[in-house]
Design a protein around this motif. Structure first.
Motif, PDB file in Angstrom:
ATOM      1  N   GLY A   1       0.817  -1.208   0.000  1.00 33.45           N
ATOM      2  CA  GLY A   1       0.000   0.000   0.000  1.00 33.45           C
ATOM      3  C   GLY A   1       0.849   1.255   0.000  1.00 33.45           C
ATOM      4  N   GLN A   2       1.952   1.249   0.792  1.00 35.15           N
ATOM      5  CA  GLN A   2       2.812   2.427   0.863  1.00 35.15           C
ATOM      6  C   GLN A   2       3.568   2.626  -0.435  1.00 35.15           C
ATOM      7  N   LEU A   3       4.007   1.515  -1.057  1.00 34.77           N
ATOM      8  CA  LEU A   3       4.720   1.621  -2.336  1.00 34.77           C
ATOM      9  C   LEU A   3       3.798   2.210  -3.393  1.00 34.77           C
ATOM     10  N   LYS A   4       2.546   1.748  -3.426  1.00 31.36           N
ATOM     11  CA  LYS A   4       1.593   2.248  -4.413  1.00 31.36           C
ATOM     12  C   LYS A   4       1.323   3.738  -4.181  1.00 31.36           C
ATOM     13  N   ALA A   5       1.182   4.147  -2.906  1.00 33.29           N
ATOM     14  CA  ALA A   5       0.930   5.558  -2.596  1.00 33.29           C
ATOM     15  C   ALA A   5       2.106   6.419  -3.055  1.00 33.29           C
ATOM     16  N   THR A   6       3.357   5.936  -2.831  1.00 37.49           N
ATOM     17  CA  THR A   6       4.541   6.679  -3.246  1.00 37.49           C
ATOM     18  C   THR A   6       4.580   6.814  -4.761  1.00 37.49           C
ATOM     19  N   GLN A   7       4.312   5.705  -5.461  1.00 34.83           N
ATOM     20  CA  GLN A   7       4.327   5.732  -6.925  1.00 34.83           C
ATOM     21  C   GLN A   7       3.256   6.672  -7.460  1.00 34.83           C
ATOM     22  N   ASP A   8       2.060   6.643  -6.866  1.00 33.38           N
ATOM     23  CA  ASP A   8       0.984   7.522  -7.320  1.00 33.38           C
ATOM     24  C   ASP A   8       1.359   8.984  -7.105  1.00 33.38           C
ATOM     25  N   ALA A   9       1.957   9.298  -5.934  1.00 39.80           N
ATOM     26  CA  ALA A   9       2.357  10.686  -5.652  1.00 39.80           C
ATOM     27  C   ALA A   9       3.407  11.139  -6.653  1.00 39.80           C
ATOM     28  N   ALA A  10       4.354  10.242  -6.991  1.00 40.44           N
ATOM     29  CA  ALA A  10       5.388  10.588  -7.966  1.00 40.44           C
ATOM     30  C   ALA A  10       4.758  10.844  -9.332  1.00 40.44           C
ATOM     31  N   ARG A  11       3.803   9.989  -9.749  1.00 42.42           N
ATOM     32  CA  ARG A  11       3.147  10.163 -11.051  1.00 42.42           C
ATOM     33  C   ARG A  11       2.417  11.508 -11.099  1.00 42.42           C
ATOM     34  N   ILE A  12       1.737  11.877 -10.007  1.00 45.73           N
ATOM     35  CA  ILE A  12       0.978  13.138  -9.976  1.00 45.73           C
ATOM     36  C   ILE A  12       1.933  14.306 -10.155  1.00 45.73           C
ATOM     37  N   ARG A  13       3.085  14.278  -9.481  1.00 44.48           N
ATOM     38  CA  ARG A  13       4.042  15.385  -9.610  1.00 44.48           C
ATOM     39  C   ARG A  13       4.637  15.422 -11.006  1.00 44.48           C
ATOM     40  N   GLU A  14       4.914  14.236 -11.563  1.00 42.52           N
ATOM     41  CA  GLU A  14       5.465  14.199 -12.920  1.00 42.52           C
ATOM     42  C   GLU A  14       4.451  14.725 -13.922  1.00 42.52           C
ATOM     43  N   MET A  15       3.170  14.395 -13.731  1.00 45.55           N
ATOM     44  CA  MET A  15       2.137  14.884 -14.651  1.00 45.55           C
ATOM     45  C   MET A  15       2.003  16.402 -14.537  1.00 45.55           C
ATOM     46  N   ALA A  16       2.111  16.930 -13.302  1.00 41.79           N
ATOM     47  CA  ALA A  16       2.063  18.390 -13.129  1.00 41.79           C
ATOM     48  C   ALA A  16       3.258  19.037 -13.817  1.00 41.79           C
ATOM     49  N   ASP A  17       4.453  18.413 -13.706  1.00 32.41           N
ATOM     50  CA  ASP A  17       5.643  18.898 -14.414  1.00 32.41           C
ATOM     51  C   ASP A  17       5.374  18.940 -15.913  1.00 32.41           C
ATOM     52  N   ALA A  18       4.775  17.852 -16.442  1.00 33.23           N
ATOM     53  CA  ALA A  18       4.500  17.768 -17.881  1.00 33.23           C
ATOM     54  C   ALA A  18       3.555  18.890 -18.298  1.00 33.23           C
ATOM     55  N   LEU A  19       2.525  19.160 -17.494  1.00 31.89           N
ATOM     56  CA  LEU A  19       1.593  20.246 -17.821  1.00 31.89           C
ATOM     57  C   LEU A  19       2.318  21.583 -17.835  1.00 31.89           C
ATOM     58  N   HIS A  20       3.285  21.769 -16.929  1.00 34.66           N
ATOM     59  CA  HIS A  20       4.097  22.998 -16.919  1.00 34.66           C
ATOM     60  C   HIS A  20       4.885  23.116 -18.215  1.00 34.66           C
ATOM     61  N   VAL A  21       5.527  21.996 -18.618  1.00 33.06           N
ATOM     62  CA  VAL A  21       6.343  21.992 -19.838  1.00 33.06           C
ATOM     63  C   VAL A  21       5.480  22.321 -21.044  1.00 33.06           C
ATOM     64  N   LEU A  22       4.253  21.766 -21.087  1.00 32.73           N
ATOM     65  CA  LEU A  22       3.364  21.981 -22.229  1.00 32.73           C
ATOM     66  C   LEU A  22       2.663  23.334 -22.164  1.00 32.73           C
ATOM     67  N   GLY A  23       2.839  24.054 -21.059  1.00 28.61           N
ATOM     68  CA  GLY A  23       2.240  25.380 -20.930  1.00 28.61           C
ATOM     69  C   GLY A  23       0.768  25.344 -20.581  1.00 28.61           C
TER      70      GLY A  23
END
Ligand SMILES: [Zn+2]
Length: 127
Positions: free
Chosen positions: A67-89
């Motif tokens: 459960g903790q591994l999945k939560a960590t991976q999900d949090a990382a994906r959310i931050r990476e997706m926010a980064d991608a949205l920043h890159v795409l403007g």
């Protein structure tokens, strides 16, 4: 507390379910409970017994290793997706995420990073 007026022993720390009053018996040697409140128990011995106790105490699994591994991976994906949205403007805010970075977080800083993230997400979808 003194037992028979001469042996020093801890007092059983069990509390009554109804009145909340602490048990007045002496605890078993090296234990926190008297024999009536589990002081003589040695716990589950067999693999099946340990499994049964584990299942009986399982609540939701959010704090389990998986459960903790999945939560960590999900949090990382959310931050990476926010980064991608920043890159795409698409996300025009300077607001930062609070707290530490999740362990498996890989910063997305350019279009190549966005591509890598999309591929990673597509692979995860296919699992
Ligand atoms: Zn007791």
């Amino acid at each position: 507390m003194l037992v028979f007026g001469k042996h020093d022993a801890k007092q059983c720390n069990a509390r009554s379910k109804r009145s909340g009053v602490q048990c007045k018996k002496a605890a078993c040697k090296g234990r926190d409970k008297c024999k009536f409140h589990g002081g003589k128990s040695t716990g589950p011995r067999t693999q099946a017994g340990r499994q049964r106790i584990s299942e009986a105490n399982w609540i939701h699994g959010r704090r389990s290793a998986e459960g903790q591994l999945k939560a960590t991976q999900d949090a990382a994906r959310i931050r990476e997706m926010a980064d991608a949205l920043h890159v795409l403007g698409a996300l025009n805010t300077d607001e930062k995420f609070r707290g530490r970075w999740p362990k498996c977080y890989e910063p997305v800083q350019d279009l190549e990073g966005v591509e890598r993230l999309v591929q990673k997400l597509v692979i995860r979808e296919g699992e």
